[in-house]
Design a protein around this motif. Structure first.
Motif, PDB file in Angstrom:
ATOM      1  N   SER A 167       0.839  -1.205   0.000  1.00 24.83           N
ATOM      2  CA  SER A 167       0.000   0.000   0.000  1.00 24.83           C
ATOM      3  C   SER A 167       0.867   1.247   0.000  1.00 24.83           C
ATOM      4  CB  SER A 167      -0.904   0.007   1.236  1.00 24.83           C
ATOM      5  OG  SER A 167      -0.121   0.191   2.413  1.00 24.83           O
ATOM      6  N   SER A 168       0.317   2.353  -0.453  1.00 24.95           N
ATOM      7  CA  SER A 168       1.035   3.632  -0.420  1.00 24.95           C
ATOM      8  C   SER A 168       1.402   4.000   1.008  1.00 24.95           C
ATOM      9  CB  SER A 168       0.159   4.738  -1.036  1.00 24.95           C
ATOM     10  OG  SER A 168      -0.093   4.474  -2.395  1.00 24.95           O
ATOM     11  N   GLU A 169       0.501   3.733   1.942  1.00 29.08           N
ATOM     12  CA  GLU A 169       0.762   4.040   3.351  1.00 29.08           C
ATOM     13  C   GLU A 169       2.004   3.314   3.854  1.00 29.08           C
ATOM     14  OE1 GLU A 169      -1.374   3.404   7.732  1.00 29.08           O
ATOM     15  OE2 GLU A 169      -2.283   2.599   5.906  1.00 29.08           O
ATOM     16  N   TYR A 170       2.112   2.013   3.540  1.00 28.69           N
ATOM     17  CA  TYR A 170       3.280   1.245   3.995  1.00 28.69           C
ATOM     18  C   TYR A 170       4.558   1.791   3.364  1.00 28.69           C
ATOM     19  CZ  TYR A 170       6.645  -2.464   4.672  1.00 28.69           C
ATOM     20  OH  TYR A 170       7.791  -3.149   5.007  1.00 28.69           O
ATOM     21  N   ASN A 219      -2.960 -18.796   4.791  1.00 29.85           N
ATOM     22  CA  ASN A 219      -3.130 -19.700   3.645  1.00 29.85           C
ATOM     23  C   ASN A 219      -4.263 -19.281   2.723  1.00 29.85           C
ATOM     24  OD1 ASN A 219      -5.242 -20.328   5.344  1.00 29.85           O
ATOM     25  ND2 ASN A 219      -5.166 -22.525   4.955  1.00 29.85           N
ATOM     26  N   ASN A 220      -4.456 -17.982   2.547  1.00 32.64           N
ATOM     27  CA  ASN A 220      -5.500 -17.498   1.649  1.00 32.64           C
ATOM     28  C   ASN A 220      -5.054 -16.209   0.974  1.00 32.64           C
ATOM     29  OD1 ASN A 220      -8.134 -15.675   1.278  1.00 32.64           O
ATOM     30  ND2 ASN A 220      -8.679 -17.821   0.999  1.00 32.64           N
ATOM     31  N   GLY A 221      -5.136 -16.189  -0.357  1.00 35.80           N
ATOM     32  CA  GLY A 221      -4.645 -15.047  -1.110  1.00 35.80           C
ATOM     33  C   GLY A 221      -5.450 -13.781  -0.907  1.00 35.80           C
ATOM     34  N   VAL A 222      -6.760 -13.895  -0.729  1.00 33.86           N
ATOM     35  CA  VAL A 222      -7.581 -12.699  -0.520  1.00 33.86           C
ATOM     36  C   VAL A 222      -7.219 -12.033   0.798  1.00 33.86           C
ATOM     37  CG1 VAL A 222      -9.932 -11.883  -0.123  1.00 33.86           C
ATOM     38  CG2 VAL A 222      -9.477 -13.499  -1.971  1.00 33.86           C
ATOM     39  N   VAL A 223      -6.974 -12.838   1.839  1.00 30.59           N
ATOM     40  CA  VAL A 223      -6.555 -12.266   3.123  1.00 30.59           C
ATOM     41  C   VAL A 223      -5.185 -11.602   2.983  1.00 30.59           C
ATOM     42  CG1 VAL A 223      -6.009 -12.791   5.531  1.00 30.59           C
ATOM     43  CG2 VAL A 223      -7.927 -13.935   4.414  1.00 30.59           C
ATOM     44  N   MET A 224      -4.280 -12.214   2.225  1.00 33.87           N
ATOM     45  CA  MET A 224      -2.976 -11.596   1.967  1.00 33.87           C
ATOM     46  C   MET A 224      -3.147 -10.239   1.294  1.00 33.87           C
ATOM     47  SD  MET A 224      -0.899 -14.938   0.570  1.00 33.87           S
ATOM     48  CE  MET A 224       0.545 -13.987   0.084  1.00 33.87           C
ATOM     49  N   ARG A 225      -3.993 -10.203   0.283  1.00 31.65           N
ATOM     50  CA  ARG A 225      -4.239  -8.942  -0.428  1.00 31.65           C
ATOM     51  C   ARG A 225      -4.803  -7.884   0.509  1.00 31.65           C
ATOM     52  NH1 ARG A 225      -9.244  -9.325  -4.075  1.00 31.65           N
ATOM     53  NH2 ARG A 225     -10.173  -9.005  -2.012  1.00 31.65           N
ATOM     54  N   ASP A 226      -5.799  -8.256   1.301  1.00 34.77           N
ATOM     55  CA  ASP A 226      -6.428  -7.289   2.203  1.00 34.77           C
ATOM     56  C   ASP A 226      -5.456  -6.817   3.278  1.00 34.77           C
ATOM     57  OD1 ASP A 226      -8.672  -7.628   0.701  1.00 34.77           O
ATOM     58  OD2 ASP A 226      -9.749  -8.868   2.167  1.00 34.77           O
ATOM     59  N   ALA A 227      -4.561  -7.712   3.716  1.00 32.23           N
ATOM     60  CA  ALA A 227      -3.546  -7.306   4.691  1.00 32.23           C
ATOM     61  C   ALA A 227      -2.586  -6.296   4.079  1.00 32.23           C
ATOM     62  CB  ALA A 227      -2.784  -8.533   5.185  1.00 32.23           C
ATOM     63  N   ALA A 228      -2.234  -6.485   2.814  1.00 38.18           N
ATOM     64  CA  ALA A 228      -1.371  -5.517   2.142  1.00 38.18           C
ATOM     65  C   ALA A 228      -2.079  -4.180   1.989  1.00 38.18           C
ATOM     66  CB  ALA A 228      -0.946  -6.058   0.776  1.00 38.18           C
ATOM     67  N   VAL A 229      -3.361  -4.192   1.629  1.00 38.96           N
ATOM     68  CA  VAL A 229      -4.135  -2.958   1.522  1.00 38.96           C
ATOM     69  C   VAL A 229      -4.173  -2.239   2.864  1.00 38.96           C
ATOM     70  CG1 VAL A 229      -6.458  -2.034   1.158  1.00 38.96           C
ATOM     71  CG2 VAL A 229      -5.546  -3.761  -0.415  1.00 38.96           C
ATOM     72  N   ALA A 230      -4.203  -3.000   3.957  1.00 31.01           N
ATOM     73  CA  ALA A 230      -4.237  -2.413   5.298  1.00 31.01           C
ATOM     74  C   ALA A 230      -2.881  -1.880   5.749  1.00 31.01           C
ATOM     75  CB  ALA A 230      -4.743  -3.449   6.300  1.00 31.01           C
ATOM     76  N   GLY A 231      -1.844  -2.040   4.908  1.00 29.54           N
ATOM     77  CA  GLY A 231      -0.540  -1.474   5.234  1.00 29.54           C
ATOM     78  C   GLY A 231       0.334  -2.350   6.102  1.00 29.54           C
ATOM     79  N   LEU A 232       0.104  -3.675   6.113  1.00 32.79           N
ATOM     80  CA  LEU A 232       0.858  -4.548   7.004  1.00 32.79           C
ATOM     81  C   LEU A 232       2.192  -5.019   6.432  1.00 32.79           C
ATOM     82  CD1 LEU A 232      -1.958  -6.785   8.543  1.00 32.79           C
ATOM     83  CD2 LEU A 232      -1.006  -4.628   9.367  1.00 32.79           C
ATOM     84  N   GLY A 233       2.442  -4.772   5.149  1.00 34.93           N
ATOM     85  CA  GLY A 233       3.725  -5.190   4.602  1.00 34.93           C
ATOM     86  C   GLY A 233       3.693  -5.356   3.099  1.00 34.93           C
ATOM     87  N   VAL A 234       4.763  -5.968   2.589  1.00 35.26           N
ATOM     88  CA  VAL A 234       4.919  -6.245   1.159  1.00 35.26           C
ATOM     89  C   VAL A 234       4.491  -7.683   0.906  1.00 35.26           C
ATOM     90  CG1 VAL A 234       6.585  -6.430  -0.733  1.00 35.26           C
ATOM     91  CG2 VAL A 234       6.848  -4.629   1.002  1.00 35.26           C
ATOM     92  N   THR A 235       3.856  -7.926  -0.234  1.00 37.24           N
ATOM     93  CA  THR A 235       3.457  -9.293  -0.565  1.00 37.24           C
ATOM     94  C   THR A 235       3.612  -9.537  -2.057  1.00 37.24           C
ATOM     95  OG1 THR A 235       1.739 -10.968  -0.237  1.00 37.24           O
ATOM     96  CG2 THR A 235       1.006  -8.780  -0.929  1.00 37.24           C
ATOM     97  N   LEU A 236       3.763 -10.797  -2.409  1.00 36.44           N
ATOM     98  CA  LEU A 236       3.907 -11.213  -3.798  1.00 36.44           C
ATOM     99  C   LEU A 236       2.619 -11.939  -4.188  1.00 36.44           C
ATOM    100  CD1 LEU A 236       5.853 -11.410  -6.237  1.00 36.44           C
ATOM    101  CD2 LEU A 236       6.712 -13.544  -5.267  1.00 36.44           C
TER     102      LEU A 236
END
Length: 300
Positions: A167-170, A219-236
């Motif tokens: 995310s931009s915030e992160y 173990n779920n891609g949608v949760v990974m995406r939402d965590a990235a949107v929330a600014g929790l880190g970088v993800t692939l």
């Protein structure tokens, strides 16, 4: 000797329990148990050791299983061949597929296919783990990732590009990594079935693995995406999950000067097992629906 008794025994051997075999055959547990007992009486041999904790095959059971499995596959292939000669796709088809990919893309592509072939009895088990297609009795498995399993014969359905995003915030708080060395210093959101070893890149003709700091493993891609949107880190993430968020700017793509390892969406079947016309038709349906390049890459 009844065919349904042989089918019950093979299902029990593959499933490892009568309960699981009954679930796969869509029968009552008592029916499957009775069919096994009747088969044993007809053969005059004990095929299965039963106990309260586990079920194992006897020596006779192991010998009978190999020949019985071959016979069942031969009968199924013969029936499928006759159906194909009549221009009909029919009968059971059991698949394993990833949860998120199926919900977002596989399901919508399959619904018209099933309407066109109403005699196909399709069963899809949604599971993000890597299943053993042979041992668990699947006709085919749909997977997303690098194609490495030599025990499976695979057909590519679509390429699957993955991109580093945050995310931009992160990025404003922690800075934007410009190379692989800097990427190692960032908090990562990882797919737990692959762990922190999942950041694999190709640069200068060689494979490089980057281990970031684990901030979240799930173990779920949608949760990974939402965590990235929330600014929790970088993800692939694959574009079939993160495409909309990249397009609208919710997630920003990070360029570290290296391409992520090539991955694909593919359907695979156990080696040595003749794939049915149903499985081939389903693969063709998905390949056409996804497109080349796949539709979820449009505008990126």
């Amino acid at each position: 000797m009844k065919l349904d008794g042989i089918a019950a025994f093979v299902a029990i051997a593959e499933a490892g329990s009568i309960s699981e075999a009954a679930r796969r055959l869509r029968l009552a547990k008592s029916v499957v148990s009775d069919r096994l007992a009747q088969l044993e009486r007809q053969l005059g041999a004990r095929l299965v050791h039963r106990s309260t904790r586990r079920l194992t095959l006897t020596e006779d059971g192991l010998i009978f299983l190999e020949l019985a499995s071959q016979s069942l596959r031969g009968i199924e292939a013969a029936a499928a061949t006759l159906a194909e000669r009549r221009g009909t796709l029919s009968g059971p088809l059991r698949l394993s597929a990833p949860v998120t990919l199926t919900a977002l893309h596989i399901g919508p592509a399959l619904y018209p296919f099933l309407r066109s072939h109403p005699q196909i009895d399709l069963s899809i088990e949604l599971d993000d783990r890597v299943v053993d297609a042979q041992a668990e009795g699947y006709d085919g498995v749909i997977r997303h990732g690098p194609m490495r399993d030599s025990r499976l014969m695979a057909w590519k359905l679509a390429r699957s590009r993955r991109l580093l995003v945050a995310s931009s915030e992160y990025l404003e708080q922690h800075g934007t990594p410009r190379n692989l060395d800097e990427l190692e210093q960032h908090r990562g959101i990882f797919y737990s079935h692959r762990g922190i070893a999942d950041w694999r890149f190709e640069t200068a003709g060689r494979a490089v693995q980057v281990r970031g700091k684990a901030g979240l493993q799930v173990n779920n891609g949608v949760v990974m995406r939402d965590a990235a949107v929330a600014g929790l880190g970088v993800t692939l993430l694959p574009l079939f999950i993160a495409g909309p968020q990249i397009r609208d700017g919710t997630l920003r793509v990070i360029d570290v000067g290296a391409e992520p390892e090539a991955e694909f969406i593919y359907v695979a079947h156990p080696e040595g097992r003749h794939p049915s016309a149903k499985l081939r038709a389903l693969a063709d349906c998905l390949r056409e629906a996804f497109g080349d390049p796949p539709y979820w890459e449009a505008g990126l």
